[in-house]
Write a protein that holds these residues in place. Structure first.
Motif, PDB file in Angstrom:
ATOM      1  N   TYR A  61      -1.908  -1.537   5.057  1.00 45.43           N
ATOM      2  CA  TYR A  61      -2.719  -1.180   6.223  1.00 45.43           C
ATOM      3  C   TYR A  61      -4.166  -1.557   5.943  1.00 45.43           C
ATOM      4  O   TYR A  61      -5.096  -0.824   6.263  1.00 45.43           O
ATOM      5  CB  TYR A  61      -2.566   0.303   6.513  1.00 45.43           C
ATOM      6  CG  TYR A  61      -1.130   0.732   6.467  1.00 45.43           C
ATOM      7  CD1 TYR A  61      -0.294   0.556   7.570  1.00 45.43           C
ATOM      8  CD2 TYR A  61      -0.564   1.249   5.297  1.00 45.43           C
ATOM      9  CE1 TYR A  61       1.039   0.892   7.519  1.00 45.43           C
ATOM     10  CE2 TYR A  61       0.775   1.589   5.233  1.00 45.43           C
ATOM     11  CZ  TYR A  61       1.565   1.415   6.348  1.00 45.43           C
ATOM     12  OH  TYR A  61       2.893   1.741   6.288  1.00 45.43           O
ATOM     13  N   GLY A  62      -4.315  -2.673   5.278  1.00 45.03           N
ATOM     14  CA  GLY A  62      -5.652  -3.131   4.935  1.00 45.03           C
ATOM     15  C   GLY A  62      -6.335  -2.269   3.879  1.00 45.03           C
ATOM     16  O   GLY A  62      -7.541  -2.353   3.666  1.00 45.03           O
ATOM     17  N   THR A  88      -6.565   0.975   4.015  1.00 41.75           N
ATOM     18  CA  THR A  88      -7.216   2.142   4.601  1.00 41.75           C
ATOM     19  C   THR A  88      -6.389   3.413   4.442  1.00 41.75           C
ATOM     20  O   THR A  88      -6.905   4.513   4.539  1.00 41.75           O
ATOM     21  CB  THR A  88      -7.426   1.930   6.102  1.00 41.75           C
ATOM     22  OG1 THR A  88      -6.143   1.694   6.702  1.00 41.75           O
ATOM     23  CG2 THR A  88      -8.314   0.708   6.341  1.00 41.75           C
ATOM     24  N   LEU A  89      -5.094   3.252   4.212  1.00 40.39           N
ATOM     25  CA  LEU A  89      -4.224   4.423   4.256  1.00 40.39           C
ATOM     26  C   LEU A  89      -3.957   5.004   2.866  1.00 40.39           C
ATOM     27  O   LEU A  89      -4.333   6.135   2.563  1.00 40.39           O
ATOM     28  CB  LEU A  89      -2.903   4.061   4.923  1.00 40.39           C
ATOM     29  CG  LEU A  89      -2.008   5.252   5.221  1.00 40.39           C
ATOM     30  CD1 LEU A  89      -2.562   6.074   6.367  1.00 40.39           C
ATOM     31  CD2 LEU A  89      -0.605   4.798   5.555  1.00 40.39           C
ATOM     32  N   GLU A 133       0.856  -1.186   0.000  1.00 41.03           N
ATOM     33  CA  GLU A 133       0.000   0.000   0.000  1.00 41.03           C
ATOM     34  C   GLU A 133       0.896   1.242   0.000  1.00 41.03           C
ATOM     35  O   GLU A 133       1.805   1.355   0.813  1.00 41.03           O
ATOM     36  CB  GLU A 133      -0.862  -0.023   1.273  1.00 41.03           C
ATOM     37  CG  GLU A 133      -2.038   0.912   1.234  1.00 41.03           C
ATOM     38  CD  GLU A 133      -2.945   0.691   2.445  1.00 41.03           C
ATOM     39  OE1 GLU A 133      -2.810  -0.362   3.108  1.00 41.03           O
ATOM     40  OE2 GLU A 133      -3.761   1.571   2.735  1.00 41.03           O
TER      41      GLU A 133
END
Lengths: 316, 316, 316, 316
Positions: free
Chosen positions: A301-302, A304-305, A33
């Motif tokens: 971060y899954g 999300t970021l 990510e």
């Protein structure tokens, strides 16, 4: 000992959607990510390759992570003589979250680490970018009125007399939107194996246009997580205990495989998603050649970021 | 071509108080002027010499001059295994004008450039100094509660689990009063001769305990004067036009001899006047061996600025 | 300067006569067997350290083993300016079984690889040895009558005019009886760990006076046995299958421990048993610091071949 | 990516047939004379670029000139992972006057300096050449019957178990007719300027396919003439006194210009006249960028010796 039995040396085995292997090393089905950053690109030339590198190293030092460094910075690529002055050159990138901080870093790093460096000259590494800083113009005042304008290799530049002779600074340095935090993890049975694989990855990426690996030697020893379990009040980033081999027995949901005892992360910043993808691919291909490498993963971060996702499987 | 006719290869000719020569090169009757600074000293060890150096270079980058760098920093010396963990090591120095800025620089540079570096560990380079910062203690919180205290080689340290394995940080990093701006000028008939002489000087000083040469490759291409003639309103330091060979014909009171076409300055910071004197002497002795070097001088402000004076003649 | 009072990291545990450990690594109760050789020692100086090294590397290349190389040769040590001409220098050793072959190798290697090398000069590395070759005198004839005698740093030398300027060759090069084949084995769980340990050992030995490690990078990948099982008619030396990790499962009396997957040998030649002992000790101490190293052993022929025996336990 | 439209720095001025200048440096109207040689080409791979280079350097050492070295040898080019095993690689060339001597040199240099080198593997660098030596097949007997055949990256190779793990040797090494003695002279006002220019030339040539610069660091300090004036009875090659700056005042018909005080020669061997021409051109272009370089010339014997002539003017 390090070579596969079969001669299909670099084969990609992608079975029913789950396990990908490269040279016998598992490529985890995950993604890196990454997030946007501003990048200035400078071409530093020198009398010889060595002296171009000396300036580039000083100018990009103390530049691993914007968490506590004033910028993220690194050497992108060495070039022979495809430079405005025909001398050996080194492209560097300097990255910050905004253009204002970037302009300040350019002025400080070029003024203190390139203008001062033996035989160095500085050139615009992004002459066609929309965003242009007049860093060279600002630095010309060091000449105290003895400087002059010059056109060299078609570039508008200044010739600043100083003790070593003249310093040549191009008028403008270009910058653009870029991407920070492209990454992958190299997991190995032994620290020295993980390190040799990381060194190989960095050496390969060093020949690819458009990307840098800003950490020491291009390698991160201390991949982190956002936030903290035990020191949440004052720590914004702490060790990623789920990827820490020395405590894997104490962490219930550890992500460290049983046969892994060391993990290095390669963090990649770059001018485009294409450049980062290319460097991630080349780096992983180089890493899996080292005996003892067990698995390649990546940090996220899954989702999300950062808005950028680099799926490992899609690189190949 | 580079060797003297006589076999007294390294002879000091000090005639009636005026002209000193070393290997046939004039040592000007002048002095270097230096000023006080605060210096922290850190010992970085690594799995091999290479990896200790990688961490040291990143941690000391962007550190040439406090004019616009957050610190002056450099590599002092490589050591074999006389280190707390018995691994190869590199001493570095980080210098700022006050202790407060120094503590901040230590935290940032060690936290971002040594803790993150492959196989690196950090140790107190001045364990007997009165001033001690608890930088290692502060960095241990990166361990997020998984860290532990350890005693290694008699040092109180922390073992911080991370992706590569454990990072070892000694609790304290010492600092003391030091000296910045020791210097000498190497004047040669040709830029490459001046540069080879400067490289030799830096290589020699790199083996001397207690000093660093913070500029790129240890060398200053752009020796400056305080203030400005033409841009006095906004420039605090500008090129030293009296020592600028490319404009010597335009400067009436130039200090550039007729046969000199390039000048490099070596700037030396250090823990004591003795260490700086030793490095200046060794550096000058190494520089004058290069064919084409014509004169050694030094930079000062007439004695008005710094309390420390290093008379070139008294070094020998 | 801040060395530990007690060394926890580097403790020697010598229990009841059988198992010695160094930093947790077993030191096998065995010995290295070595044999006599003739050694010439040359000091090569250069304008900078780099150029002294360039000449030294060329002159000592193709010099790993007298089995099929014309000599065993290597770099002993870099010196600062404790040299006849006050320039940076590198000591090299050239080794053959007899003095006649040694003289021929000196003439060829110094004449082709040092006389031809940029800025290099050659000096006697054993000026007090009984055996002296007049290699410098022989090389002076390259000057075709334009050469002249010179006394530099107290040494009788020749100044030979050539395209770069003058080449300086000392009249004599000394030689003496020496020892070849000092050695130890580094056994590790992973090839990269064994290699990093070997690199560390070689880096440490490179700072010790009197010894060289003649193999590539100082390291032997292919430790051999005398003779052959299957090709006895034409092979005098073949792979040491009892120490070959990749076939340990096929060799009944293998000496490869279950947890060892790679072994590197460090071979050391030197001017005296004391120098070799010192280098073996320092090399082993450096090697055992690398994580993954499991055992240190050494190579011998049961004491039947060489008159010199270096017992590993007695080194510490 | 941002190359200049017009190249003011690097302009070729070719006036009425006599004086050519490149970056203000005279290119003499002369030619380099070269002669035929046999060349074998080997690709050495390693775990990392460093270890591939370590093997390559040892294997090509003591290889400057066939006058007294057993072969002329050098590193041609570093490659990333376009290699049979996908690891970093280095092409080397080994040159002798005949194929018989070449086969012997291959066996000795690869057997002693590559098979013994950490992590190295050896591959055929000229797989399509008509002339093929079975050097890998011969080396496999070191495996003492424990070796096996393998097909890796489409190459027929042997897997030889040894102490470090397996050594991989391709069955055949190819060779072909090549050219030795391509060359040019760099004449400068100062030895360090000539040397920096030579270093630049060699760095540039190192990136060109098909050529090597076999002398130390790629540079010849001692350009010679055939025969001797004063020692004709026993010296076949001696210093080229007409190009010796330190005695130019004593030589009536000196070829050393008044403003030249040092000359370095770059000697180039290669697989074809095209490759040598390309390297000569690139090397000269790189050399003339260094301040202090005054003239480029080349070495020939009036066209009496070698069948190959490289006219400097025709290179551009």
């Amino acid at each position: 000992m390090s070579l596969p039995e079969k001669d299909e040396y670099f084969q990609v085995h992608q079975s029913e959607g789950y396990t990908m292997e490269l040279n016998g090393v598992e490529i985890e089905d995950t993604f890196a990510e990454a997030f946007p950053i501003k990048i200035a690109r400078v071409l530093i030339t020198g009398a010889t390759k060595k002296w171009a590198l000396v300036a580039a190293q000083e100018a990009t030092g103390f530049g691993t992570s914007v968490i506590m460094c004033p910028a993220e910075a690194g050497i992108e690529k060495i070039v022979k003589n495809e430079t405005p002055d025909g001398r050996p050159g080194v492209y560097i990138q300097i990255c910050t979250f905004g253009f204002k901080a970037l302009e300040e870093q350019l002025l400080k790093r070029l003024g203190q680490c390139v203008l001062t460096a033996p035989t160095a000259a500085m050139w615009n590494g992004l002459p066609k970018a929309e965003k242009q800083f007049d860093t060279g113009f600002k630095l010309k005042f060091f000449g105290d009125g003895f400087e002059s304008e010059a056109s060299i290799g078609g570039r508008k530049a200044y010739r600043i007399p100083m003790m070593q002779g003249d310093f040549i600074a191009e008028h403008s340095i270009g910058a653009q939107d870029g991407i920070a935090g492209g990454n992958f993890f190299i997991m190995a049975d032994n620290q020295m194996a993980a390190l040799a694989a990381a060194e190989n990855a960095v050496d390969t990426i060093a020949q690819i246009e458009g990307t840098i690996t800003p950490f020491p030697g291009g390698i991160v020893a201390s991949g982190s997580k956002v936030g903290s379990i035990n020191y949440a009040k004052f720590m914004k980033a702490t060790t990623n205990e789920k990827y820490s081999p020395s405590i894997k027995d104490r962490i219930k949901d550890t992500n460290v495989p049983a046969d892994v005892n060391a993990i290095y992360e390669i963090v990649i910043n770059g001018l485009s998603t294409e450049a980062i993808s290319k460097s991630m691919r080349a780096g992983i291909e180089a890493a899996v050649k080292i005996p003892g490498v067990k698995k390649i993963s990546a940090g996220n971060y899954g989702g999300t970021l950062g808005p950028y996702k680099f799926n490992l499987k899609e690189l190949f």
